[in-house]
Design a protein around this motif. Structure first.
Motif, PDB file in Angstrom:
ATOM      1  N   GLY A 146     -30.640  64.404  15.241  1.00  0.00           N
ATOM      2  CA  GLY A 146     -29.499  65.201  15.309  1.00  0.00           C
ATOM      3  C   GLY A 146     -28.545  64.961  16.313  1.00  0.00           C
ATOM      4  N   LYS A 147     -28.847  63.832  17.113  1.00  0.00           N
ATOM      5  CA  LYS A 147     -28.033  63.676  18.222  1.00  0.00           C
ATOM      6  C   LYS A 147     -27.155  62.278  17.853  1.00  0.00           C
ATOM      7  N   LYS A 148     -26.231  61.957  18.673  1.00  0.00           N
ATOM      8  CA  LYS A 148     -25.507  60.783  18.663  1.00  0.00           C
ATOM      9  C   LYS A 148     -26.312  59.475  18.911  1.00  0.00           C
ATOM     10  N   VAL A 149     -27.313  59.471  19.702  1.00  0.00           N
ATOM     11  CA  VAL A 149     -28.099  58.389  20.028  1.00  0.00           C
ATOM     12  C   VAL A 149     -28.909  57.808  18.589  1.00  0.00           C
ATOM     13  N   LEU A 150     -29.454  58.562  17.992  1.00  0.00           N
ATOM     14  CA  LEU A 150     -30.002  58.364  16.738  1.00  0.00           C
ATOM     15  C   LEU A 150     -29.223  57.866  15.537  1.00  0.00           C
ATOM     16  N   GLU A 151     -28.126  58.466  15.668  1.00  0.00           N
ATOM     17  CA  GLU A 151     -26.966  58.561  14.571  1.00  0.00           C
ATOM     18  C   GLU A 151     -26.671  56.848  14.701  1.00  0.00           C
ATOM     19  N   GLU A 152     -26.352  56.334  15.942  1.00  0.00           N
ATOM     20  CA  GLU A 152     -25.926  54.943  16.461  1.00  0.00           C
ATOM     21  C   GLU A 152     -27.126  53.958  15.937  1.00  0.00           C
ATOM     22  N   LYS A 153     -28.261  54.359  15.979  1.00  0.00           N
ATOM     23  CA  LYS A 153     -29.590  53.382  15.544  1.00  0.00           C
ATOM     24  C   LYS A 153     -29.543  53.326  13.954  1.00  0.00           C
ATOM     25  N   ILE A 154     -29.483  54.533  13.419  1.00  0.00           N
ATOM     26  CA  ILE A 154     -29.225  54.553  11.807  1.00  0.00           C
ATOM     27  C   ILE A 154     -27.992  53.793  11.360  1.00  0.00           C
ATOM     28  N   SER A 155     -26.797  53.934  12.028  1.00  0.00           N
ATOM     29  CA  SER A 155     -25.599  53.328  11.563  1.00  0.00           C
ATOM     30  C   SER A 155     -26.045  51.645  11.623  1.00  0.00           C
ATOM     31  N   LEU A 156     -26.731  51.287  12.770  1.00  0.00           N
ATOM     32  CA  LEU A 156     -27.111  49.818  12.647  1.00  0.00           C
ATOM     33  C   LEU A 156     -27.736  49.512  11.484  1.00  0.00           C
ATOM     34  N   GLU A 157     -28.770  50.207  11.157  1.00  0.00           N
ATOM     35  CA  GLU A 157     -29.658  50.028  10.051  1.00  0.00           C
ATOM     36  C   GLU A 157     -28.822  49.959   8.639  1.00  0.00           C
ATOM     37  N   THR A 158     -27.967  50.926   8.672  1.00  0.00           N
ATOM     38  CA  THR A 158     -26.859  51.020   7.356  1.00  0.00           C
ATOM     39  C   THR A 158     -26.030  49.557   7.478  1.00  0.00           C
ATOM     40  N   GLN A 159     -25.523  49.223   8.533  1.00  0.00           N
ATOM     41  CA  GLN A 159     -24.748  47.927   8.507  1.00  0.00           C
ATOM     42  C   GLN A 159     -25.751  46.906   7.828  1.00  0.00           C
ATOM     43  N   ARG A 160     -27.076  46.739   8.374  1.00  0.00           N
ATOM     44  CA  ARG A 160     -27.892  45.766   7.749  1.00  0.00           C
ATOM     45  C   ARG A 160     -28.252  46.054   6.208  1.00  0.00           C
ATOM     46  N   LEU A 161     -28.293  47.340   5.564  1.00  0.00           N
ATOM     47  CA  LEU A 161     -28.314  47.492   4.478  1.00  0.00           C
ATOM     48  C   LEU A 161     -27.341  47.024   3.607  1.00  0.00           C
ATOM     49  N   GLY A 162     -26.098  47.212   4.118  1.00  0.00           N
ATOM     50  CA  GLY A 162     -24.782  46.700   3.556  1.00  0.00           C
ATOM     51  C   GLY A 162     -25.018  45.132   3.272  1.00  0.00           C
ATOM     52  N   GLU A 163     -25.480  44.344   4.382  1.00  0.00           N
ATOM     53  CA  GLU A 163     -25.482  42.824   4.194  1.00  0.00           C
ATOM     54  C   GLU A 163     -26.600  42.541   3.399  1.00  0.00           C
ATOM     55  N   ALA A 164     -27.584  43.577   2.955  1.00  0.00           N
ATOM     56  CA  ALA A 164     -28.498  43.016   1.927  1.00  0.00           C
ATOM     57  C   ALA A 164     -27.991  43.273   0.556  1.00  0.00           C
ATOM     58  N   PHE A 165     -27.005  44.265   0.627  1.00  0.00           N
ATOM     59  CA  PHE A 165     -26.258  44.508  -0.727  1.00  0.00           C
ATOM     60  C   PHE A 165     -25.332  43.345  -0.978  1.00  0.00           C
ATOM     61  N   GLN A 166     -24.704  43.022   0.015  1.00  0.00           N
ATOM     62  CA  GLN A 166     -23.682  41.715  -0.009  1.00  0.00           C
ATOM     63  C   GLN A 166     -24.472  40.641  -0.354  1.00  0.00           C
ATOM     64  N   SER A 167     -25.770  40.184   0.178  1.00  0.00           N
ATOM     65  CA  SER A 167     -26.532  39.102  -0.357  1.00  0.00           C
ATOM     66  C   SER A 167     -26.444  39.052  -1.762  1.00  0.00           C
ATOM     67  N   GLN A 168     -26.691  40.026  -2.542  1.00  0.00           N
ATOM     68  CA  GLN A 168     -27.142  40.218  -3.893  1.00  0.00           C
ATOM     69  C   GLN A 168     -25.658  39.389  -4.806  1.00  0.00           C
ATOM     70  N   ASN A 169     -24.660  39.196  -4.216  1.00  0.00           N
ATOM     71  CA  ASN A 169     -23.574  38.577  -4.880  1.00  0.00           C
ATOM     72  C   ASN A 169     -23.058  38.905  -6.226  1.00  0.00           C
ATOM     73  N   GLY A 170     -23.251  40.459  -6.233  1.00  0.00           N
ATOM     74  CA  GLY A 170     -22.532  41.035  -7.458  1.00  0.00           C
ATOM     75  C   GLY A 170     -23.627  40.898  -8.548  1.00  0.00           C
ATOM     76  N   LYS A 171     -24.849  40.381  -8.347  1.00  0.00           N
ATOM     77  CA  LYS A 171     -25.817  40.323  -9.534  1.00  0.00           C
ATOM     78  C   LYS A 171     -26.786  41.586  -9.378  1.00  0.00           C
ATOM     79  N   PRO A 172     -27.481  41.714 -10.635  1.00  0.00           N
ATOM     80  CA  PRO A 172     -28.413  42.956 -10.909  1.00  0.00           C
ATOM     81  C   PRO A 172     -29.443  42.735  -9.701  1.00  0.00           C
TER      82      PRO A 172
END
Length: 375
Positions: free
Chosen positions: A26-52
């Protein structure tokens, strides 16, 4: 905090809620950690190259890495084989456990059913137990009261201050960690799986969510929790995902502490009681055309969110899910930041359906394949 009761449950829950707040929920400090993991999740999606690809291969790693950081104080790589293995064990526990498996009613059956689901759960739990015990020992050897790193350290500090506590013990530390890890991984990843599957199916809703995201961020920065109050349609969509894809269709069993009567039914003291959340979320007495996926049902004429007393995704009362705030933060940040960067589409040319089935304790989409097209 899941299966205990009485003073033991009260003390464990009180400590856990306090510790989670101290560690930034519920605080900024954890939000920043979750945001880092969200960026990494986006990279995982990107690595699929638009394939199923299967969401079930990516999302559990995202949610597990967040709770892993809180409990063990480390940010771990998705590719770490030990991490992948422990995540798989937790997934398997959720997969094979269930309220209505025959062994719950006739325990002796597990000795006659080859490779029964209960036997699988026991084997997987042993793997988890060994890992958690190793981590606790590791923390004890490096513990420094002046440098509290994570949930385990906070518990060890409390044990040091209250050595004679009847409920805060080494054994309960172990069980609480297992509860947090189990509750903090599969449930939130399943909610996000439903969310992304629904977006691939209902592209008009996806576009409305993205329009709101673009309007607030101007596509110049990631979405933050400060944006949430201004994203009414996004919030309504996540509510509707919770309703239509009720991941915890049946609550964890409760126990009637006294004999009582409910709507004419006698409930003896000691009776195990489970609540059917899925029924509440599809009751036509509370929802107009409950079979339809319609985020608009949550928004009033003033463009504000409406409440519905039949909406209980995290349970209700004193035993409401302890991780609700954490789960909501993870879901909002992952959902919005993925939609900001990707167009989610059906995986194949055939029509996409949004159907689910029970996987152990969790209600999950029958097919969780999607395509993520970078914008």
């Amino acid at each position: 905090i899941v299966f205990s009761s009485g003073k033991q449950w009260k003390d464990q829950r009180k400590f856990t809620m306090s510790a989670l707040r101290e560690l930034g929920v519920g605080k900024k400090v954890l939000e920043e950690k979750i945001s880092l993991e969200t960026q990494r999740l986006g990279e995982a999606f990107q690595s699929q190259n638009g394939k199923p690809f299967s969401l079930n291969k990516q999302l559990p790693l995202f949610t597990s890495s967040v709770i892993y950081n809180i409990i063990f104080g480390k940010r771990i790589k998705y590719s770490d084989s030990e991490f992948q293995e422990i995540v798989q064990h937790f997934q398997d526990v959720f997969k094979y456990i269930g309220v209505f498996v025959p062994e719950n009613f006739f325990p002796f059956i597990r000795f006659f059913r080859w490779n029964s689901s209960i036997e699988k759960v026991i084997r997987k739990q042993e793997k988890v137990r060994s890992y958690v015990k190793y981590k606790i020992i590791e923390h004890k050897e490096t513990f420094n009261a002046e440098n509290i790193r994570d949930f385990i350290d906070m518990y060890l500090l409390t044990l040091e201050k209250e050595p004679n506590s009847e409920t805060l013990t080494d054994e309960n530390l172990f069980h609480t960690i297992c509860d947090l890890f189990l509750a903090g991984t599969d449930t939130t990843s399943s909610h996000l799986t439903w969310a992304f599957v629904c977006m691939a199916k209902y592209t008009d809703v996806q576009e409305k969510c993205r329009e709101e995201i673009v309007q607030i961020t101007n596509q110049t920065r990631p979405v933050t929790m400060e944006d949430k109050p201004h994203m009414t349609y996004v919030a309504a969509t996540l509510f509707e995902v919770h309703r239509i894809g009720t991941i915890a269709s049946v609550t964890i069993p409760h126990t009637a502490e006294v004999q009582t009567t409910l709507q004419g039914y006698d409930i003896p003291k000691g009776t195990l009681v489970s609540f059917l959340i899925l029924e509440a979320h599809s009751d036509p007495n509370y929802w107009d055309k409950p079979e339809e996926f319609r985020p608009e049902r949550w928004i009033d004429e003033n463009n504000e969110l409406k409440k519905n007393e039949a909406f209980l995704p995290f349970g209700s009362g004193p035993r409401m899910c302890s991780g609700m705030s954490l789960a909501n933060t993870e879901a909002f940040l992952a959902f919005t930041n993925i939609l900001q960067k990707f167009q989610l589409e059906k995986p194949y040319e055939t029509p996409m359906t949004v159907e689910g089935n029970m996987s152990g304790l969790v209600y999950v989409p029958t097919n969780d394949d999607i395509r993520a097209i970078p914008l």
